[in-house]
Design a protein around this motif. Structure first.
Motif, PDB file in Angstrom:
ATOM      1  N   LYS A 224       0.839  -1.204   0.000  1.00 59.43           N
ATOM      2  CA  LYS A 224       0.000   0.000   0.000  1.00 59.43           C
ATOM      3  C   LYS A 224       0.872   1.251   0.000  1.00 59.43           C
ATOM      4  N   SER A 225       0.611   2.207  -0.892  1.00 61.49           N
ATOM      5  CA  SER A 225       1.359   3.471  -0.927  1.00 61.49           C
ATOM      6  C   SER A 225       0.388   4.641  -0.896  1.00 61.49           C
ATOM      7  N   ILE A 226       0.632   5.536   0.061  1.00 60.55           N
ATOM      8  CA  ILE A 226      -0.250   6.699   0.189  1.00 60.55           C
ATOM      9  C   ILE A 226       0.473   7.924  -0.354  1.00 60.55           C
ATOM     10  N   PHE A 243       2.391   9.892 -10.202  1.00 60.35           N
ATOM     11  CA  PHE A 243       2.056   9.485  -8.837  1.00 60.35           C
ATOM     12  C   PHE A 243       3.299   9.669  -7.974  1.00 60.35           C
ATOM     13  N   THR A 244       3.119  10.267  -6.800  1.00 59.71           N
ATOM     14  CA  THR A 244       4.240  10.419  -5.877  1.00 59.71           C
ATOM     15  C   THR A 244       3.799  10.155  -4.442  1.00 59.71           C
ATOM     16  N   THR A 245       4.730   9.598  -3.670  1.00 60.75           N
ATOM     17  CA  THR A 245       4.475   9.457  -2.233  1.00 60.75           C
ATOM     18  C   THR A 245       5.170  10.589  -1.477  1.00 60.75           C
ATOM     19  N   ASN A 321      14.019   3.757 -18.270  1.00 57.58           N
ATOM     20  CA  ASN A 321      13.927   2.287 -18.232  1.00 57.58           C
ATOM     21  C   ASN A 321      13.605   1.771 -16.835  1.00 57.58           C
ATOM     22  N   PHE A 322      13.438   2.685 -15.883  1.00 59.10           N
ATOM     23  CA  PHE A 322      13.125   2.241 -14.512  1.00 59.10           C
ATOM     24  C   PHE A 322      11.699   2.633 -14.118  1.00 59.10           C
ATOM     25  N   ILE A 323      10.908   3.029 -15.105  1.00 62.56           N
ATOM     26  CA  ILE A 323       9.514   3.385 -14.818  1.00 62.56           C
ATOM     27  C   ILE A 323       8.587   2.300 -15.387  1.00 62.56           C
ATOM     28  N   LEU A 324       7.736   1.802 -14.498  1.00 55.49           N
ATOM     29  CA  LEU A 324       6.800   0.747 -14.893  1.00 55.49           C
ATOM     30  C   LEU A 324       5.461   1.349 -15.302  1.00 55.49           C
ATOM     31  N   ASP A 326       2.645  -0.274 -15.351  1.00 60.96           N
ATOM     32  CA  ASP A 326       1.507  -0.776 -14.570  1.00 60.96           C
ATOM     33  C   ASP A 326       1.635  -0.498 -13.072  1.00 60.96           C
ATOM     34  N   TYR A 327       2.340   0.544 -12.728  1.00 57.40           N
ATOM     35  CA  TYR A 327       2.332   0.986 -11.330  1.00 57.40           C
ATOM     36  C   TYR A 327       1.997   2.470 -11.306  1.00 57.40           C
ATOM     37  N   GLY A 328       1.109   2.867 -10.416  1.00 58.94           N
ATOM     38  CA  GLY A 328       0.723   4.281 -10.330  1.00 58.94           C
ATOM     39  C   GLY A 328       0.168   4.748 -11.666  1.00 58.94           C
ATOM     40  N   GLY A 330       2.402   5.352 -14.291  1.00 57.97           N
ATOM     41  CA  GLY A 330       3.435   5.102 -15.308  1.00 57.97           C
ATOM     42  C   GLY A 330       4.298   6.318 -15.581  1.00 57.97           C
ATOM     43  N   ALA A 331       4.247   7.307 -14.668  1.00 54.00           N
ATOM     44  CA  ALA A 331       5.060   8.519 -14.851  1.00 54.00           C
ATOM     45  C   ALA A 331       5.418   9.084 -13.476  1.00 54.00           C
ATOM     46  N   ILE A 332       6.587   9.711 -13.410  1.00 54.22           N
ATOM     47  CA  ILE A 332       7.011  10.308 -12.139  1.00 54.22           C
ATOM     48  C   ILE A 332       7.620  11.694 -12.384  1.00 54.22           C
ATOM     49  N   TYR A 333       7.703  12.478 -11.304  1.00 58.39           N
ATOM     50  CA  TYR A 333       8.673  13.578 -11.398  1.00 58.39           C
ATOM     51  C   TYR A 333       9.881  13.110 -10.614  1.00 58.39           C
ATOM     52  N   GLY A 334      11.056  13.419 -11.105  1.00 58.85           N
ATOM     53  CA  GLY A 334      12.278  12.985 -10.439  1.00 58.85           C
ATOM     54  C   GLY A 334      12.762  14.059  -9.489  1.00 58.85           C
ATOM     55  N   HIS A 338      16.501  13.377  -3.206  1.00 56.50           N
ATOM     56  CA  HIS A 338      15.843  12.556  -2.178  1.00 56.50           C
ATOM     57  C   HIS A 338      15.350  11.198  -2.672  1.00 56.50           C
ATOM     58  N   ASP A 339      15.862  10.773  -3.781  1.00 55.84           N
ATOM     59  CA  ASP A 339      15.527   9.438  -4.270  1.00 55.84           C
ATOM     60  C   ASP A 339      16.758   8.893  -4.995  1.00 55.84           C
ATOM     61  N   GLN A 340      17.217   7.725  -4.576  1.00 56.04           N
ATOM     62  CA  GLN A 340      18.486   7.206  -5.090  1.00 56.04           C
ATOM     63  C   GLN A 340      18.429   6.924  -6.596  1.00 56.04           C
ATOM     64  N   ARG A 341      17.302   6.379  -7.055  1.00 50.40           N
ATOM     65  CA  ARG A 341      17.200   6.086  -8.492  1.00 50.40           C
ATOM     66  C   ARG A 341      17.253   7.372  -9.312  1.00 50.40           C
ATOM     67  N   ASP A 342      16.514   8.393  -8.806  1.00 48.25           N
ATOM     68  CA  ASP A 342      16.489   9.672  -9.516  1.00 48.25           C
ATOM     69  C   ASP A 342      17.876  10.311  -9.501  1.00 48.25           C
TER      70      ASP A 342
HETATM   71  C1  ANZ Z   1       8.726  11.890  -6.428  1.00 46.46           C
HETATM   72  C2  ANZ Z   1       9.619  11.436  -5.343  1.00 46.46           C
HETATM   73  C3  ANZ Z   1      10.511  12.185  -4.616  1.00 46.46           C
HETATM   74  C4  ANZ Z   1       9.481  10.084  -5.069  1.00 46.46           C
HETATM   75  C5  ANZ Z   1      11.259  11.559  -3.630  1.00 46.46           C
HETATM   76  C6  ANZ Z   1      10.214   9.429  -4.122  1.00 46.46           C
HETATM   77  C7  ANZ Z   1      11.123  10.173  -3.400  1.00 46.46           C
HETATM   78  P1  ANZ Z   1       6.416   3.372  -3.468  1.00 46.46           P
HETATM   79  O1  ANZ Z   1       6.638   3.759  -2.042  1.00 46.46           O
HETATM   80  O2  ANZ Z   1       7.122   2.137  -3.854  1.00 46.46           O
HETATM   81  O3  ANZ Z   1       4.972   3.414  -3.869  1.00 46.46           O
HETATM   82  N1  ANZ Z   1       7.222   5.895  -8.744  1.00 46.46           N
HETATM   83  C8  ANZ Z   1       5.899   6.152  -8.883  1.00 46.46           C
HETATM   84  N2  ANZ Z   1       5.375   5.459  -9.908  1.00 46.46           N
HETATM   85  C9  ANZ Z   1       6.394   4.757 -10.443  1.00 46.46           C
HETATM   86  C10 ANZ Z   1       6.486   3.858 -11.537  1.00 46.46           C
HETATM   87  N3  ANZ Z   1       5.410   3.572 -12.288  1.00 46.46           N
HETATM   88  N4  ANZ Z   1       7.685   3.299 -11.817  1.00 46.46           N
HETATM   89  C11 ANZ Z   1       8.770   3.589 -11.061  1.00 46.46           C
HETATM   90  N5  ANZ Z   1       8.744   4.450 -10.019  1.00 46.46           N
HETATM   91  C12 ANZ Z   1       7.579   5.027  -9.701  1.00 46.46           C
HETATM   92  O4  ANZ Z   1       7.191   4.477  -4.346  1.00 46.46           O
HETATM   93  C13 ANZ Z   1       6.550   5.622  -4.807  1.00 46.46           C
HETATM   94  C14 ANZ Z   1       7.585   6.436  -5.530  1.00 46.46           C
HETATM   95  O5  ANZ Z   1       8.129   5.686  -6.599  1.00 46.46           O
HETATM   96  C15 ANZ Z   1       6.978   7.697  -6.108  1.00 46.46           C
HETATM   97  O6  ANZ Z   1       7.300   8.852  -5.331  1.00 46.46           O
HETATM   98  C16 ANZ Z   1       7.760   7.879  -7.392  1.00 46.46           C
HETATM   99  O7  ANZ Z   1       8.869   8.652  -7.022  1.00 46.46           O
HETATM  100  C17 ANZ Z   1       8.177   6.472  -7.765  1.00 46.46           C
HETATM  101  F1  ANZ Z   1      12.114  12.261  -2.932  1.00 46.46           F
HETATM  102  O8  ANZ Z   1       7.836  10.780  -6.611  1.00 46.46           O
HETATM  103  B1  ANZ Z   1       8.394   9.560  -5.995  1.00 46.46           B
END
Ligand code: ANZ
Length: 493
Positions: A224-226, A243-245, A321-324, A326-328, A330-334, A338-342
């Motif tokens: 679950k992700s809020i 989608f962002t958490t 290549n790291f965006i799925l 079928d999750y959320g 399918g798009a993120i802001y980087g 504060h995110d290792q992948r980004d």
């Molecule tokens: C901006 C951000 C800033 C994020 C930050 C994280 C840290 P969980 O907890 O696993 O749900 N995300 C969202 N949709 C994605 C997708 N389809 N494929 C790959 N990554 C995706 O993780 C939610 C976070 O994973 C989201 O929050 C998004 O990156 C990324 F400092 O948004 B975050």
């Protein structure tokens, strides 16, 4: 694999058992019930693992009997599935013959062990008297909209001509054929298990006596992700929903990344460099666990979005290549700080890394090659400055909703279960495709839909598909021509 499920049957089942004469004497119905279910895969011979497991089960059965329980101790054979089909192809035997032979050997061996299994209650999943009920259950789900068909990307083995599970793809190659696996869009049947995500999560609390680590694995599987969804306006006047958490980090956003199969890619779908990138990316993307380990690669598009809170700030749109898909969304802001992948992505493509969370109030921090992912206070963020991460999240979500830029959103990692297999040795899915385009479940009175026995494994692909007559039938209601579904159910159903 064998399952082994002790189950105390509650007294409310008494009348059901009575009606169906599950227990042999009426007298037994006064006792408490206990059921032990055996469910081995008929792989060939009984091995020490079976002996250990089933001896333990037998001890429990005897113990319960001696304590006055009425014990149901049946035997089930988990008899459909790929290994039977593969073994049959290799040994030039019919899967049915191979399976029945194994069952007979294993049964004799188990009987020699002297276990107190009730052999009058033996079932086998490849027997039509059994899979008739499975088909009935499928129809029931279909009528309740819990079984549905949709297009999705699958691992396709071009030599074996079948879908493979992620576990059957080793280093990008088919486990049996060694062929390079392709991503293929196929129309497949799914069970809508995500409808029950929250219920599944809540119910974990009721599992008394379960190991914490098992419950945690289940919880992570449901995932679950809020967070919230935010629309970003593009320079070609479209919206990309992300989608962002961590909406508290919005001022540290420096790029947008979309999945290789995101609908926005339609604006450059003929660009050869993009197509090359997409094919390469989709090869690995099926296996989610590899996403954080793989090198982050991007395709830079010629498009950008406007930052919703920083005037005149433009952010490039990449395909990642790291965006799925079928999750959320399918798009993120980087947000690289504060995110290792980004961060890895930003370092590679020389994108801005602006810290917006600090362990201490109003104090800047430096980010080198490790993102700061802990709690703290907001910096460099205009009206969010000095708030805690939690407070900032609450505030920004309210503003996003007020300005109609997005909504708070809860999503789950759990996916609907793809149950279609393009294989012969499984339970036929009881669906008809009528010539007028209507899809109808086979009526209960016509079940089971049985597997044909005269099949040809020399042709590639699903033998049900290439069988000369099996799939051609008529609609039982209208008499119109109809074609049977040739996919079978995954054995785990
Ligand atoms: C901006 C951000 C800033 C994020 C930050 C994280 C840290 P969980 O907890 O696993 O749900 N995300 C969202 N949709 C994605 C997708 N389809 N494929 C790959 N990554 C995706 O993780 C939610 C976070 O994973 C989201 O929050 C998004 O990156 C990324 F400092 O948004 B975050």
């Amino acid at each position: 694999m064998e399952n082994y499920n002790p189950l105390v049957i509650e007294n409310k089942w008494q009348s059901f058992f009575e009606k169906n004469q599950v227990f042999k004497t009426k007298k037994n119905l006064d006792k408490k019930f206990y059921c032990l279910e055996m469910f081995p895969y008929p792989s060939g011979n009984i091995h020490m693992g079976h002996v250990r497991n089933y001896t333990l089960g037998d001890i429990i059965a005897n113990f319960k009997r001696l304590n006055g329980y009425n014990v149901l101790h049946p035997m089930g054979w988990d008899a459909f599935g790929l290994p039977a089909e593969n073994a049959a192809i290799q040994n030039k035997l019919h899967p049915k013959e191979w399976t029945e032979k194994n069952i007979s050997i294993m049964k004799t061996q188990l009987q020699r062990l002297g276990l107190s299994i009730d052999w009058d209650r033996e079932v086998s999943t490849c027997n039509e008297t059994y899979y008739k009920h499975q088909q009935n259950l499928f129809s029931f789900f279909y009528k309740k909209n819990l079984a549905y068909k949709k297009e999705s990307y699958v691992n396709w083995d071009p030599i074996d001509q079948t879908v493979l599970a992620n576990e059957q793809v080793i280093d990008g190659k088919g486990w049996r054929s060694g062929a390079v696996i392709e991503k293929k869009k196929l129309s497949q049947w799914f069970l809508n298990i995500t409808k029950y995500s929250d219920e599944l999560l809540q119910s974990l609390e009721n599992l008394k006596g379960w190991p914490e680590k098992v419950k945690l694995m289940q919880k992570n599987w449901i995932g679950k992700s809020i967070g919230c969804e935010i629309d970003f306006l593009t320079n070609n006047e479209r919206k990309i929903k992300i989608f962002t958490t961590r909406p508290d980090t919005i001022f540290g956003a420096s790029f947008i990344a979309i999945a290789p199969d995101h609908p926005f890619t339609q604006f450059f779908e003929n660009d050869e460099n993009f197509l090359k990138f997409k094919n390469q990316a989709l090869k690995n993307i099926a296996i989610e666990s590899s996403l954080s380990k793989n090198e982050k690669l991007g395709f830079k598009t010629s498009y950008f979005v406007h930052h919703p809170f920083i005037k005149d700030k433009k952010m490039p749109i990449y395909v990642g290549n790291f965006i799925l898909m079928d999750y959320g969304t399918g798009a993120i802001y980087g947000c690289p700080a504060h995110d290792q992948r980004d961060l890895e992505f930003a370092l590679k493509y020389k994108l801005e890394v602006l810290p917006v969370v600090s362990p201490n109030k109003s104090q800047d921090i430096k980010i080198k090659d490790e993102a700061y992912v802990d709690d703290g206070f907001i910096i460099n963020s205009d009206f969010l400055n000095d708030l805690s991460v939690k407070e900032a999240q609450k505030k920004i979500i309210k503003i996003i909703e007020d300005k109609k830029l997005g909504n708070s959103k809860t999503i789950y990692r759990l996916k609907d279960w793809g149950i279609s297999r393009q294989r012969y040795w499984g339970c036929p899915i009881p669906i008809l495709y009528r010539e007028d385009g209507k899809i109808i479940p086979v009526p209960e009175k016509d079940l089971p839909v049985t597997l044909p026995e005269d099949i040809d494994f020399n042709k590639p692909g699903n033998p049900l598909e290439s069988h000369p007559t099996w799939k051609y039938t008529k609609c039982p209601e209208t008499g119109m021509k109809a074609i049977r579904e040739t996919d079978t159910l995954d054995t785990f159903v």
